[in-house]
Design a protein around this motif. Sequence first.
Motif, PDB file in Angstrom:
ATOM      1  N   ARG A 153       0.913  -1.252  -0.029  1.00 21.50           N
ATOM      2  CA  ARG A 153      -0.161  -0.025   0.111  1.00 21.50           C
ATOM      3  C   ARG A 153       0.953   1.065   0.045  1.00 21.50           C
TER       4      ARG A 153
ATOM      5  N   ALA B   9       1.828   1.746  -3.487  1.00 19.13           N
ATOM      6  CA  ALA B   9       0.634   2.199  -4.417  1.00 19.13           C
ATOM      7  C   ALA B   9       0.344   3.575  -4.057  1.00 19.13           C
TER       8      ALA B   9
ATOM      9  N   SER C  47      -0.974  -0.124 -10.789  1.00 21.32           N
ATOM     10  CA  SER C  47      -2.242  -0.708 -10.435  1.00 21.32           C
ATOM     11  C   SER C  47      -2.098  -1.738  -9.680  1.00 21.32           C
TER      12      SER C  47
ATOM     13  N   PHE D 174      -6.463  -6.382  -5.768  1.00 23.19           N
ATOM     14  CA  PHE D 174      -6.852  -6.701  -4.177  1.00 23.19           C
ATOM     15  C   PHE D 174      -7.116  -8.028  -4.140  1.00 23.19           C
ATOM     16  N   GLN D 175      -7.033  -8.571  -2.693  1.00 19.11           N
ATOM     17  CA  GLN D 175      -7.602  -9.833  -2.094  1.00 19.11           C
ATOM     18  C   GLN D 175      -8.858 -10.085  -2.646  1.00 19.11           C
ATOM     19  N   GLU D 176      -9.801  -9.067  -2.394  1.00 15.24           N
ATOM     20  CA  GLU D 176     -11.158  -9.128  -2.897  1.00 15.24           C
ATOM     21  C   GLU D 176     -11.120  -8.455  -4.214  1.00 15.24           C
ATOM     22  N   PRO D 177     -12.186  -8.843  -5.246  1.00 10.03           N
ATOM     23  CA  PRO D 177     -11.985  -8.244  -6.589  1.00 10.03           C
ATOM     24  C   PRO D 177     -12.145  -6.733  -6.792  1.00 10.03           C
ATOM     25  N   ARG D 178     -13.107  -6.246  -5.836  1.00  6.75           N
ATOM     26  CA  ARG D 178     -13.720  -4.777  -5.613  1.00  6.75           C
ATOM     27  C   ARG D 178     -13.687  -4.320  -7.121  1.00  6.75           C
ATOM     28  N   LEU D 179     -14.614  -5.279  -7.837  1.00  4.12           N
ATOM     29  CA  LEU D 179     -15.312  -4.686  -8.971  1.00  4.12           C
ATOM     30  C   LEU D 179     -16.373  -3.866  -8.754  1.00  4.12           C
TER      31      LEU D 179
ATOM     32  N   GLN E 226     -14.487 -13.317 -11.045  1.00  5.05           N
ATOM     33  CA  GLN E 226     -14.444 -11.779 -10.605  1.00  5.05           C
ATOM     34  C   GLN E 226     -12.942 -11.453 -10.571  1.00  5.05           C
ATOM     35  N   GLN E 227     -12.232 -12.355 -10.056  1.00  5.71           N
ATOM     36  CA  GLN E 227     -10.650 -11.790  -9.862  1.00  5.71           C
ATOM     37  C   GLN E 227     -10.148 -11.796 -11.276  1.00  5.71           C
TER      38      GLN E 227
ATOM     39  N   ARG F 252      -8.763  -5.689 -15.786  1.00  2.40           N
ATOM     40  CA  ARG F 252      -9.106  -4.268 -15.638  1.00  2.40           C
ATOM     41  C   ARG F 252      -7.762  -3.571 -14.964  1.00  2.40           C
ATOM     42  N   ALA F 253      -7.152  -4.191 -14.133  1.00  2.00           N
ATOM     43  CA  ALA F 253      -6.037  -3.720 -13.871  1.00  2.00           C
ATOM     44  C   ALA F 253      -4.793  -3.560 -14.844  1.00  2.00           C
TER      45      ALA F 253
ATOM     46  N   GLU G  59      -2.425 -10.629  -2.204  1.00  2.00           N
ATOM     47  CA  GLU G  59      -2.937 -12.047  -1.945  1.00  2.00           C
ATOM     48  C   GLU G  59      -4.225 -12.086  -3.007  1.00  2.00           C
TER      49      GLU G  59
ATOM     50  N   ALA H 251      -8.584 -16.272  -1.710  1.00  2.00           N
ATOM     51  CA  ALA H 251     -10.025 -16.389  -1.322  1.00  2.00           C
ATOM     52  C   ALA H 251     -10.616 -17.646  -2.253  1.00  2.00           C
TER      53      ALA H 251
END
Lengths: 365, 252
Positions: free
Chosen positions: A45, A48, A82, A85-90, A139-140, A146-147, A159, A163
């Motif tokens: 982070r 980033a 870019s 994240f661990q969770e896709p955050r779409l 999703q990932q 996207r990234a 990571e 999940a």
Amino acid sequence: MMNKLTLNIESDCNQFSLAIDQCLSFSGIVGVFGHSGSGKTTLLRAIAGLNQQTTGSIVFNDHVLLDSNNNKNLKAENRNISMVFQEPRLFPHLNVEQNLDFAIKRCQHSQLNKKDIIELTNITSMLDKNITQLSGGEQQKVALARAILSEPKLLLLDEPLSALDRKSKKELISLLKTVNKKLNLPMIYVSHSSEELQQLAEQLVVIEQGKIIEVGNVHQVFHQLNTTQLIKQQTSLAVTVEEINERHGLVKLGLAEQHIFMSLAQLADDDKELITQLSSLRCYIFASDISITTIEPTNSSIVNQLEAKIIKINQDRSQVLITLQCQQQEFFASISSYSLDKLALSINQNVYIQFKASAVRTLTI
Amino acid sequence: MTEFSDDSLALITTLKMAGLTTFFLMLIGTPLAWFLAKMQSRGKVFIEAIVALPLVLPPTVLGFYLLIAFSPQYLPGQLWQEVTGQQLAFSFSALVIGSIFYSLPFVVQPLQKAFEQLGTDYLEAGAMLNAGPLDRFFTLVFPMTKASFITAASLGFAHTVGEFGVVLMIGGNIPGETRVLSIALFDHVEAFNYTQAHTLAISLVIASLVLLSAIYLLNHRPIFQPNSQHNFQGNSRSKHLPQKSGNNGKVT
């Protein structure tokens, strides 16, 4: 192309402070390994720009991202980096294609072809779907596409597979390898899974309590970690695929001038297909799966038998970790102190190591 | 002028007042709610308490202090008179300013709640795709919290239509200027014009009921589900995932 990342940063976390002073030159994927709470996500982070309290300096390929002495601290959106994240955050109010377009619209020097990336990441069939209609793995994949489409100079992965189920994990790992190779996109991959990093990383950085404790070639670093409690003791190998013996369910792998056999039984059906197309492979053998004998084993069901020389003996109470040299390759065997005494093993002694074909493991094909 | 056209005038004044108030409330309330949602210092509680004051104070208390502030003897009233050349107290502008204070919590609270529940995850993802702060607000935050914006605007509007005490103190009951529906109703009752009073009262009840039903209907059918957890398998480390849908504004 070699990339250069110079870090000299400090950042306060809850339990410890992150203090990193390191210069990394890399071409492929850099892995960052550490346990939960070791500071690896904080490091990512900071690079980033999502952790604005970070002080010090961060320079990536002559591009100054942070220089707190000169009051320079580029905002996250201006760093050309870019992150997955661990969770896709779409974005849930946009469908898959609109999520991709969000990145493309904000990309300054668009060079990649949208269609190519969609095909590369294998998401063509999902384009008009809602985010909620996708599985975690799907999703990932979209998040990765996207990234990529924001065309960063550096891609950070925090990571991203932790999940996901094993099948999606394998699929995404080979996708990441392809992306890294085809687009020549430098990546930093953070994980607490040694298995994932063993597959992906060229270089490995190990973080504990906010400090770097090891840096280097991934196989060597894993071998260094064998004497710590951080990973399960193992031999990390890069091998070539030489021959598939389907009748016996074995794969013959080349290791310098020697051969070892891996069992096909551990592989899923589609992986068995895939392995025939591969030329190289990364695999690992747990130290607890390797045994030592002082005389050449002749009538054994164990298929892998190699001659090796003992170069180090680490005793930790009743458990002993033996480091062995077998031509250019180091192997690690963990035996009991009882066996050490019984066989009277000593440094420079020539012995034979044995391990079953099923002890040679790999996460992906 | 007939009674009917008097009531029509009151209706127009009321709608104008509520419309303008809502417009200004959204302009002021959105950044205030954002600021409160992101604020972490202890001062937050104090600002929240000030915003929520109109919920607990008798409207006449607020009206009383506003009346004093708006009078030409005090600074706000003086300033107004210097800039516009008109007296602030007993003017339509006074009604709008008073209503902004009076209805502030009804706009700020649902928005603040929505911004808090939305969290920072999507904003960080936006920043990582090169989107700046304003870009992120209009392309991510606003569409994801649209329902809360509708709730906030509707509640602000409806509450302003329903105000009485503040208007009574600072309005002055000038037809076509500061005479609003609630005051018109009170006048009818005072004059024993129960028929007109009934017409006005029942119209207000029905209109409010329709408006509130529409809000609740909207909130029970969220435009989207930001919660992707059900699609995310075996996730034991998902502390960053947003909580529930951020669309249920606090309706007090």
